[in-house]
Design an enzyme around this catalytic site. Structure first.
Site, PDB file in Angstrom:
ATOM      1  N   HIS A 126       0.840  -0.840  -0.202  1.00 28.83           N
ATOM      2  CA  HIS A 126      -0.010  -0.058   0.096  1.00 28.83           C
ATOM      3  C   HIS A 126       0.902   1.597   0.414  1.00 28.83           C
ATOM      4  O   HIS A 126       0.601   1.891   0.155  1.00 28.83           O
ATOM      5  CB  HIS A 126      -0.749   0.210   1.202  1.00 28.83           C
ATOM      6  CG  HIS A 126      -1.753  -0.839   1.272  1.00 28.83           C
ATOM      7  ND1 HIS A 126      -2.492  -1.959   1.328  1.00 28.83           N
ATOM      8  CD2 HIS A 126      -3.806  -0.119   0.147  1.00 28.83           C
ATOM      9  CE1 HIS A 126      -3.333  -2.133   0.816  1.00 28.83           C
ATOM     10  NE2 HIS A 126      -4.125  -1.171   0.524  1.00 28.83           N
ATOM     11  N   THR A 127       2.184   1.214   0.414  1.00 29.90           N
ATOM     12  CA  THR A 127       3.423   2.175   0.387  1.00 29.90           C
ATOM     13  C   THR A 127       3.247   2.338  -1.016  1.00 29.90           C
ATOM     14  O   THR A 127       3.474   3.464  -1.612  1.00 29.90           O
ATOM     15  CB  THR A 127       3.919   1.733   1.177  1.00 29.90           C
ATOM     16  OG1 THR A 127       3.613   1.861   2.787  1.00 29.90           O
ATOM     17  CG2 THR A 127       4.920   2.982   1.237  1.00 29.90           C
ATOM     18  N   GLU A 186       9.132  -4.104  -1.779  1.00 28.18           N
ATOM     19  CA  GLU A 186       9.546  -5.518  -1.649  1.00 28.18           C
ATOM     20  C   GLU A 186       9.566  -6.673  -2.480  1.00 28.18           C
ATOM     21  O   GLU A 186       9.501  -6.330  -3.667  1.00 28.18           O
ATOM     22  CB  GLU A 186       7.212  -6.061  -1.290  1.00 28.18           C
ATOM     23  CG  GLU A 186       7.201  -5.779  -0.497  1.00 28.18           C
ATOM     24  CD  GLU A 186       6.100  -5.874   0.812  1.00 28.18           C
ATOM     25  OE1 GLU A 186       5.653  -6.101   1.936  1.00 28.18           O
ATOM     26  OE2 GLU A 186       5.489  -6.889  -0.273  1.00 28.18           O
ATOM     27  N   CYS A 209      22.573   2.764  15.465  1.00 29.55           N
ATOM     28  CA  CYS A 209      22.352   1.272  14.872  1.00 29.55           C
ATOM     29  C   CYS A 209      23.159   0.048  16.503  1.00 29.55           C
ATOM     30  O   CYS A 209      22.553  -0.559  16.118  1.00 29.55           O
ATOM     31  CB  CYS A 209      23.487   1.301  14.092  1.00 29.55           C
ATOM     32  SG  CYS A 209      22.690   2.077  12.474  1.00 29.55           S
ATOM     33  N   CYS A 266      18.299   4.248  11.302  1.00 35.56           N
ATOM     34  CA  CYS A 266      19.559   4.111  11.790  1.00 35.56           C
ATOM     35  C   CYS A 266      19.712   5.543  11.366  1.00 35.56           C
ATOM     36  O   CYS A 266      18.660   6.602  10.403  1.00 35.56           O
ATOM     37  CB  CYS A 266      20.226   3.801  10.175  1.00 35.56           C
ATOM     38  SG  CYS A 266      21.882   4.073   9.516  1.00 35.56           S
ATOM     39  N   ARG A 315      18.422   5.270   7.789  1.00 35.09           N
ATOM     40  CA  ARG A 315      16.162   4.832   7.758  1.00 35.09           C
ATOM     41  C   ARG A 315      15.668   5.559   6.756  1.00 35.09           C
ATOM     42  O   ARG A 315      15.801   6.092   5.538  1.00 35.09           O
ATOM     43  CB  ARG A 315      16.272   5.747   9.633  1.00 35.09           C
ATOM     44  CG  ARG A 315      15.978   7.249   8.437  1.00 35.09           C
ATOM     45  CD  ARG A 315      15.356   7.896  10.060  1.00 35.09           C
ATOM     46  NE  ARG A 315      16.348   8.409  11.027  1.00 35.09           N
ATOM     47  CZ  ARG A 315      16.366   8.870  12.272  1.00 35.09           C
ATOM     48  NH1 ARG A 315      15.210   9.465  12.375  1.00 35.09           N
ATOM     49  NH2 ARG A 315      16.947   8.592  13.362  1.00 35.09           N
ATOM     50  N   CYS A 374       8.905  -5.489   3.600  1.00 28.18           N
ATOM     51  CA  CYS A 374       8.721  -4.560   4.165  1.00 28.18           C
ATOM     52  C   CYS A 374       6.959  -5.723   5.450  1.00 28.18           C
ATOM     53  O   CYS A 374       7.409  -5.656   6.288  1.00 28.18           O
ATOM     54  CB  CYS A 374       7.883  -3.508   3.141  1.00 28.18           C
ATOM     55  SG  CYS A 374       6.564  -2.658   3.961  1.00 28.18           S
TER      56      CYS A 374
END
Length: 390
Positions: free
Chosen positions: A59-60, A82, A117, A125, A129, A190
């Protein structure tokens, strides 16, 4: 699909060179993705170039395709986050990954060296990130994708997996057991990791706990799988689509509530069903009104609500500060609080052993050329994960 031997044989021909391959390019919000030839540059310092063998749609990706907020409006762009594939080549300084490794790309990277981290309190991170604003590579601020005539094509969520080849920061590449099914492992980039991790890491669901899950897409059902694996006694699924209950039962749901069938708020129904409220609720819908119901459905004194859904609107949380004085807590989770490079390989092994059945999430399989059909399946709520083979 390219085999490992084919990739090994081609490394000498492609290493250090620009690769021309097919990718699904989004030229503008809500326009159909276009499969076309793109150039993929070699990996630079601390980067990895991967041949993608399987990818799926989350969905992202759908939200970015719609251009739902300003941070996602860098076009043209290659979406996708993904996936699973095989390393084609590595850039200078990459020591933990080599050509031929089976890998999973991750949107929430782990450099291993920064204060974040090194902390056990977070999986974020400092440099790698999740960042929806990022559309270029870190080392030089440029893209690794371009059209045949040289126009830059932007990156997405550190990954851009809707391409036969992609370039990632090495911090966003996880090596996995070569015996694992890459098709199944692609789901761990994900949604499944986020949902299961929310149950295991963020909430730390215990045996006998009660759980309510608001929104039964792949993310919510992954939470159910994680809660089932931890021995939750009641797993209540909430969704306005009654068909979700059938799938949810196979993943451990014990009860189902359709808000359309109720004459009172959902949280009142859940409190009555669970003698005061659930131990943990999970908001997977990205809806603030649903978030309030999830929060109020937990037991006072100790209830915890975990936010997993993406909230694209500027609306603020519908909670009063004094409501937290009843002992209920609320928190968000990124990637299920898994540290990607150090913890995801172990989770992959657990999935290989059947702790989480990844087959349950793959509802459709299509060739990469039919990516627009896969998007439509997700839009219509007909698929959990449609895996595309490149």
């Amino acid at each position: 699909m390219g085999s490992l031997s084919n990739i090994d044989q081609s490394n000498n021909e492609t290493r250090g060179k620009v690769i021309t391959c097919k990718a699904a390019v989004v030229w503008a919000p809500k326009e159909p993705l276009v499969i076309e030839e793109v150039n993929v540059d070699p990996p630079q310092k601390m980067e990895v170039r991967i041949k993608i063998l399987y990818t799926s749609i989350c969905h992202t990706d759908l939200g970015a395709w719609k251009g739902e907020n300003e941070s996602q409006r860098a076009f043209p762009r290659i979406l996708g986050h993904e996936a699973a594939g095989i390393v084609e080549s590595v850039g200078e300084g990459v020591l933990d990954i080599k050509e031929g490794d089976h890998v999973i790309p991750i949107f929430n990277g782990e450099c291993g060296d920064c204060g974040y981290c090194k902390s056990e309190k977070t999986n974020l991170c400092a440099k790698f990130r999740v960042n929806p604003m990022k559309s270029v590579m870190v080392v030089d601020g440029k893209t690794r994708f371009s059209t045949r005539d040289g126009q830059p094509i932007y990156h997405f969520l550190n990954t851009s997996t809707f391409s036969e080849f992609t370039v990632l920061d090495s911090a966003c590449v996880v090596k996995i057991d070569p015996k694992a099914s890459l098709k199944k492992m692609s789901l761990l980039s994900c949604g499944i990791s986020t949902g299961v991790g929310a149950a295991w890491n963020t909430a730390n669901v215990q045996s006998g706990s009660t759980v309510a899950i608001f929104g039964l897409g792949a993310l919510g059902l992954a939470v159910a799988s994680g809660a089932r694996a931890r021995g939750a006694s009641r797993i209540i699924g909430i969704d306005i689509n009654k068909d979700k209950f059938i799938k949810g039962q196979t993943m451990g749901m014990t009860h189902f509530i359709n808000p359309k069938d109720l004459k009172r708020p959902v949280h009142e129904e859940i409190r009555e069903l669970t003698d005061g409220g659930v131990d943990y609720s999970f908001e997977c819908a990205g809806n603030l009104d649903v978030l309030r119901e999830a929060f109020l459905s937990t037991h006072d004194g100790w209830g915890m609500t975990i936010i997993l859904g993406i909230h694209p609107t500027p609306r603020m949380m519908p909670l009063h500060p004094m409501e937290f004085f009843d002992g209920r807590r609320i928190t968000g989770t990124v990637f299920g609080d898994f540290k990607g490079k150090t913890q995801l390989p172990q989770f992959a092994e657990e999935c290989m052993g059947g702790v989480v059945n990844l087959d349950e999430f793959i509802t459709h399989e299509l060739p990469f050329s039919k990516i627009n059909e896969a998007f439509q399946l997700l839009i219509e709520g007909k698929s959990l994960r449609c895996v595309l083979e490149l």
